[in-house]
Design an enzyme around this catalytic site. Sequence first.
Site, short mmCIF file in Angstrom:
data_model
loop_
_atom_site.label_atom_id
_atom_site.label_comp_id
_atom_site.label_asym_id
_atom_site.label_seq_id
_atom_site.Cartn_x
_atom_site.Cartn_y
_atom_site.Cartn_z
N CYS A 10 0.81 -0.99 0.00
CA CYS A 10 0.07 -0.14 0.11
C CYS A 10 0.87 1.07 0.06
O CYS A 10 2.18 1.08 -0.04
CB CYS A 10 -0.87 -0.07 1.24
SG CYS A 10 -2.53 0.86 1.13
N CYS A 83 -3.83 -0.54 -3.14
CA CYS A 83 -4.37 0.87 -3.34
C CYS A 83 -3.68 1.40 -4.59
O CYS A 83 -2.58 1.02 -5.18
CB CYS A 83 -3.78 1.88 -2.26
SG CYS A 83 -2.06 2.20 -2.28
N CYS A 90 4.65 0.82 -7.69
CA CYS A 90 5.17 -0.59 -7.13
C CYS A 90 6.62 -0.75 -7.62
O CYS A 90 6.75 -0.72 -8.86
CB CYS A 90 4.32 -1.70 -7.70
SG CYS A 90 4.97 -3.20 -7.04
#
Length: 135
Positions: A10, A83, A90
């Site tokens: 997240c 999210c 990422c």
Amino acid sequence: MSKKKVLILCTGNSCRSIMAEALINAKLGDCVEAFSSGVKASGKVNPNAQALLESKGYWKEEYHSKVIETVLNNAFDLVVTVCDHAKESCPMFPKAVKTIHVGFEDPSGKAEEEYAKTLDLIEQELLPVIKAELC
């Protein structure tokens, strides 16, 4: 049989990813070990999320907000972003790993019952995916 490892990613690692980590470990702990991290970890667990997890018996003292760098070199079988911001930012992991996105709205700053709704959604939507992928 060794447990498969999943990383729940997240942005702040204070609410949704911690709730998912605790829920996966509580409900699928026989076949999966969950970890969580944040792209930009806040350094603290949301007190409403922690209180909810404690009330359900899912909380463990080792759960805490941590930055992605602390887990980048771990071998994971699956990475799940929860999210949209984490999905976009990422990082690439040193070892190739399957990454999927199952997004949830952040209940932070909202009414207490929103945390319970989010936890229920994580259980209904994320756990079956984790189970299908890793168990």
